[in-house]
Design a protein around this motif. Structure first.
Motif, PDB file in Angstrom:
ATOM      1  N   PRO A 143       0.805  -1.332   0.010  1.00 51.83           N
ATOM      2  CA  PRO A 143      -0.011   0.032   0.073  1.00 51.83           C
ATOM      3  C   PRO A 143       1.011   1.153  -0.032  1.00 51.83           C
ATOM      4  CG  PRO A 143      -0.481  -1.500   1.765  1.00 51.83           C
ATOM      5  CD  PRO A 143       0.458  -1.873   1.179  1.00 51.83           C
ATOM      6  N   LEU A 144       0.277   2.257  -0.598  1.00 54.70           N
ATOM      7  CA  LEU A 144       1.042   3.500  -0.473  1.00 54.70           C
ATOM      8  C   LEU A 144       1.213   3.933   0.934  1.00 54.70           C
ATOM      9  CD1 LEU A 144      -1.170   5.666  -3.188  1.00 54.70           C
ATOM     10  CD2 LEU A 144       1.430   4.888  -3.268  1.00 54.70           C
ATOM     11  N   LYS A 145       2.090   4.741   1.278  1.00 50.95           N
ATOM     12  CA  LYS A 145       2.438   5.023   2.615  1.00 50.95           C
ATOM     13  C   LYS A 145       1.175   5.922   3.057  1.00 50.95           C
ATOM     14  CE  LYS A 145       5.781   7.693   5.877  1.00 50.95           C
ATOM     15  NZ  LYS A 145       6.974   8.360   5.589  1.00 50.95           N
ATOM     16  N   ASN A 146       0.753   5.836   4.221  1.00 54.71           N
ATOM     17  CA  ASN A 146      -0.477   6.436   4.968  1.00 54.71           C
ATOM     18  C   ASN A 146      -1.591   6.331   3.975  1.00 54.71           C
ATOM     19  OD1 ASN A 146       0.741   7.249   7.166  1.00 54.71           O
ATOM     20  ND2 ASN A 146       1.626   8.930   6.125  1.00 54.71           N
ATOM     21  N   TYR A 147      -1.689   5.247   3.170  1.00 51.06           N
ATOM     22  CA  TYR A 147      -2.620   4.908   2.262  1.00 51.06           C
ATOM     23  C   TYR A 147      -2.902   5.925   1.212  1.00 51.06           C
ATOM     24  CZ  TYR A 147      -2.955   0.891   5.372  1.00 51.06           C
ATOM     25  OH  TYR A 147      -2.497   0.082   5.909  1.00 51.06           O
ATOM     26  N   ALA A 148      -2.243   6.820   0.691  1.00 51.91           N
ATOM     27  CA  ALA A 148      -2.426   7.900  -0.050  1.00 51.91           C
ATOM     28  C   ALA A 148      -1.145   8.920  -0.381  1.00 51.91           C
ATOM     29  CB  ALA A 148      -3.429   8.660   0.220  1.00 51.91           C
ATOM     30  N   THR A 149      -0.894   9.373  -1.432  1.00 55.51           N
ATOM     31  CA  THR A 149       0.046  10.392  -1.567  1.00 55.51           C
ATOM     32  C   THR A 149      -0.331  11.634  -2.087  1.00 55.51           C
ATOM     33  OG1 THR A 149       1.344   8.570  -2.645  1.00 55.51           O
ATOM     34  CG2 THR A 149       2.031  10.796  -3.294  1.00 55.51           C
ATOM     35  N   GLU A 150       0.149  12.567  -1.162  1.00 54.20           N
ATOM     36  CA  GLU A 150      -0.162  14.056  -1.129  1.00 54.20           C
ATOM     37  C   GLU A 150       0.701  14.778  -1.733  1.00 54.20           C
ATOM     38  OE1 GLU A 150      -1.922  17.335   2.107  1.00 54.20           O
ATOM     39  OE2 GLU A 150      -1.597  15.120   2.443  1.00 54.20           O
ATOM     40  N   TYR A 151       0.205  15.428  -2.995  1.00 49.35           N
ATOM     41  CA  TYR A 151       0.838  16.576  -3.527  1.00 49.35           C
ATOM     42  C   TYR A 151       0.670  17.599  -3.284  1.00 49.35           C
ATOM     43  CZ  TYR A 151       2.136  12.289  -6.806  1.00 49.35           C
ATOM     44  OH  TYR A 151       2.490  11.312  -7.208  1.00 49.35           O
ATOM     45  N   LEU A 152       1.534  18.558  -2.730  1.00 44.61           N
ATOM     46  CA  LEU A 152       1.374  19.999  -2.238  1.00 44.61           C
ATOM     47  C   LEU A 152       1.672  20.968  -3.334  1.00 44.61           C
ATOM     48  CD1 LEU A 152       2.189  19.364   1.517  1.00 44.61           C
ATOM     49  CD2 LEU A 152       0.208  19.395   0.620  1.00 44.61           C
ATOM     50  N   PRO A 153       1.112  21.999  -3.487  1.00 44.58           N
ATOM     51  CA  PRO A 153       1.498  22.935  -4.387  1.00 44.58           C
ATOM     52  C   PRO A 153       2.896  23.803  -3.876  1.00 44.58           C
ATOM     53  CG  PRO A 153      -0.431  23.833  -3.203  1.00 44.58           C
ATOM     54  CD  PRO A 153      -0.265  22.326  -2.613  1.00 44.58           C
ATOM     55  N   SER A 154       3.373  24.421  -4.929  1.00 41.00           N
ATOM     56  CA  SER A 154       4.535  24.986  -4.828  1.00 41.00           C
ATOM     57  C   SER A 154       4.243  26.402  -3.621  1.00 41.00           C
ATOM     58  CB  SER A 154       5.074  25.815  -6.180  1.00 41.00           C
ATOM     59  OG  SER A 154       4.260  26.692  -6.457  1.00 41.00           O
ATOM     60  N   TRP A 155       3.099  26.682  -3.460  1.00 39.13           N
ATOM     61  CA  TRP A 155       2.839  27.942  -2.470  1.00 39.13           C
ATOM     62  C   TRP A 155       2.491  27.524  -1.142  1.00 39.13           C
ATOM     63  CZ3 TRP A 155      -2.168  27.115  -1.485  1.00 39.13           C
ATOM     64  CH2 TRP A 155      -2.932  26.522  -2.244  1.00 39.13           C
TER      65      TRP A 155
END
Length: 196
Positions: free
Chosen positions: A122-134
């Motif tokens: 499974p993905l770590k923490n069951y998700a992948t978070e993409y955060l914006p540059s800002w």
């Protein structure tokens, strides 16, 4: 289509939470909990939501056992059996596809037999978070969806901050980036009101 879709969203400068079908099928409670954390912008889930997630999953399983509802028969890797050897070869040789698959935790799937796909970590923490540059700049970017038209009027919008505080899933003394920015904005507005 799959590759282009993911490439498009991975290039956007907006907060994105990526979940995978495989993780959702095997650990629906953990994946849905992670989705709620992301949507509500909370770090820890209280029992309020976890109990409801568990109830929904149990009710769905009970409905399926009765035989009255039969969801489409999906499964991990089942569609691959329908691909021709030529298409599989094309997929394997596509460097862009392999790159996207790597970002999503699928890098080994084209070389493993389909039977082993259900053992996918499974993905770590069951998700992948993409955060914006800002994200950590203190500035926020306005993200317009549906060309800026509100789906609901301002009177119909849910005040999630108040609800989260009432449920005890938000710490009044939280020091995360978002809370610091909101406190600074409120303090600035307050000092402007006093100066007038």
């Amino acid at each position: 289509v799959w590759k282009v879709f993911h490439q498009f969203w991975m290039k956007q400068d907006v907060p994105i939470l990526l979940i995978r079908y495989e993780d959702l099928i095997r650990q629906p409670d953990k994946v849905m909990g992670r989705v709620l954390q992301f949507v509500l912008e909370i770090k820890a889930m209280g029992t309020f939501f976890s109990e409801r997630i568990d109830r929904c999953i149990s009710e769905q399983q009970a409905i399926e056992r009765m035989g009255s509802y039969k969801p489409r028969s999906g499964g991990i890797g089942k569609s691959l059996a329908k691909y021709s050897p030529a298409l599989l070869k094309t997929l394997f040789e596509d460097a862009d596809l392999r790159s996207v698959m790597g970002h999503l935790g699928y890098k080994d799937l084209l070389v493993k037999p389909v039977e082993e796909w259900s053992n996918l970590t499974p993905l770590k923490n069951y998700a992948t978070e993409y955060l914006p540059s800002w994200h950590r700049t203190g500035n926020q970017k306005v993200v317009l969806l549906n060309k800026g038209g509100l789906a609901r009027t301002r009177n119909e919008q849910t005040n999630w901050q108040n609800i989260k505080a009432q449920l005890g899933i938000v710490d009044e003394n939280c020091d995360c980036e978002s809370c610091r920015a909101k406190k600074a904005k409120a303090a600035n507005a307050s000092s402007n009101d006093e100066g007038e």
